[in-house]
Design a protein around this motif. Structure first.
Motif, short mmCIF file in Angstrom:
data_model
loop_
_atom_site.label_atom_id
_atom_site.label_comp_id
_atom_site.label_asym_id
_atom_site.label_seq_id
_atom_site.Cartn_x
_atom_site.Cartn_y
_atom_site.Cartn_z
N ALA A 69 4.16 9.65 -5.11
CA ALA A 69 4.51 10.02 -6.39
C ALA A 69 4.09 8.80 -7.33
N ARG A 70 3.50 9.17 -8.64
CA ARG A 70 2.92 8.39 -9.35
C ARG A 70 3.93 7.07 -9.91
N GLY A 71 5.14 7.47 -9.93
CA GLY A 71 6.26 6.29 -10.17
C GLY A 71 6.27 5.38 -9.13
N HIS A 72 5.79 5.56 -8.06
CA HIS A 72 5.85 4.65 -6.83
C HIS A 72 4.52 3.88 -6.62
N VAL A 73 3.61 4.24 -7.40
CA VAL A 73 2.33 3.39 -7.29
C VAL A 73 2.41 1.95 -7.84
N LEU A 74 2.24 1.03 -7.12
CA LEU A 74 2.49 -0.44 -7.52
C LEU A 74 0.98 -1.01 -8.19
N ALA A 75 -0.16 -0.45 -7.74
CA ALA A 75 -1.55 -0.85 -8.14
C ALA A 75 -2.48 -0.28 -7.33
N VAL A 76 -3.55 -0.12 -8.33
CA VAL A 76 -4.90 0.77 -7.72
C VAL A 76 -5.97 -0.21 -7.91
N GLU A 77 -6.51 -0.39 -6.75
CA GLU A 77 -7.50 -1.57 -6.59
C GLU A 77 -8.69 -1.27 -5.95
N THR A 78 -9.86 -1.95 -5.74
CA THR A 78 -10.81 -1.92 -4.78
C THR A 78 -10.62 -2.98 -3.60
N ALA A 79 -11.00 -2.45 -2.39
CA ALA A 79 -11.17 -3.46 -1.28
C ALA A 79 -12.30 -3.34 -0.48
N PRO A 80 -12.67 -4.58 -0.04
CA PRO A 80 -14.04 -4.15 1.12
C PRO A 80 -13.58 -3.96 2.22
N SER A 81 -12.50 -3.80 2.76
CA SER A 81 -12.18 -3.34 4.04
C SER A 81 -10.40 -2.78 3.94
N ARG A 95 -1.65 0.54 -3.58
CA ARG A 95 -0.38 -0.14 -3.28
C ARG A 95 0.55 0.53 -3.83
N PHE A 96 1.68 0.94 -3.05
CA PHE A 96 2.96 1.85 -3.39
C PHE A 96 4.08 1.41 -2.73
N GLY A 101 11.71 1.91 0.05
CA GLY A 101 11.47 0.65 -0.81
C GLY A 101 10.77 -0.37 -0.43
N GLU A 102 10.10 -0.17 0.75
CA GLU A 102 9.22 -1.31 1.41
C GLU A 102 7.85 -1.09 0.47
N HIS A 103 7.16 -2.31 0.34
CA HIS A 103 5.80 -2.29 -0.33
C HIS A 103 4.81 -1.69 0.83
N ASP A 104 3.76 -0.94 0.51
CA ASP A 104 2.94 -0.53 1.60
C ASP A 104 1.32 -0.41 0.73
N ALA A 105 0.41 -0.02 1.53
CA ALA A 105 -1.00 0.33 0.94
C ALA A 105 -1.53 1.17 1.88
N VAL A 106 -2.68 2.09 0.94
CA VAL A 106 -3.44 2.92 1.76
C VAL A 106 -4.78 2.85 1.01
N ALA A 107 -5.71 3.22 1.89
CA ALA A 107 -7.23 3.12 1.47
C ALA A 107 -8.22 4.27 2.16
N TRP A 108 -8.92 4.77 0.89
CA TRP A 108 -9.87 5.64 1.15
C TRP A 108 -11.30 5.17 0.63
#
Length: 130
Positions: A69-81, A95-96, A101-108
């Protein structure tokens, strides 16, 4: 041939489900995993879509989905890996806040990273759909 059919079916299912609400879609996004699930999870291709209210990813094989959910997004960024994996191209990392309630991250890996960054530029803590 089989992968092409899977790609088309997943993309069609996602577009029907979102019914014209999508802001941006990448039908061949390469999933690098959810940080909390660790480095050994299966990566794979799928359809990534952003709507005003959510980020949705549906993987081709195995067929599974991730919705943030958009409201759960903490940051949108780039990453090398991500999770120790790379293809030497910058990745879209989100990052969401997870369901407990835990902070997590996913990448594509997405085809047009700049378009994704622009579309999601306003997303972050407290942001509301437009």
């Amino acid at each position: 041939m089989l992968l092409r059919r899977l790609e088309e079916k997943v993309a069609r299912d996602v577009r029907e489900r979102l019914a014209g609400r999508e802001l941006l879609v990448d039908e061949r996004a390469r999933f690098y995993g959810v940080e909390s699930r660790g480095a050994l999870q299966l990566r794979g291709n799928g359809c990534l879509a952003a709507t005003p209210g959510e980020l949705l990813f549906v993987q081709w094989v195995p067929r599974r989905e991730l919705s943030i959910a958009r409201g759960h997004v903490l940051a949108v960024e780039t990453a090398p890996s991500h999770l120790g994996k790379t293809r030497f191209r910058p990745l879209l990392r989100v990052r969401f806040m997870g369901s407990t309630g835990e902070h997590d991250a996913v990448a594509w890996e997405v085809r047009d990273l700049d378009a994704w960054l622009a579309a999601l530029a306003a997303w972050g803590p407290g942001s509301e759909p437009v």
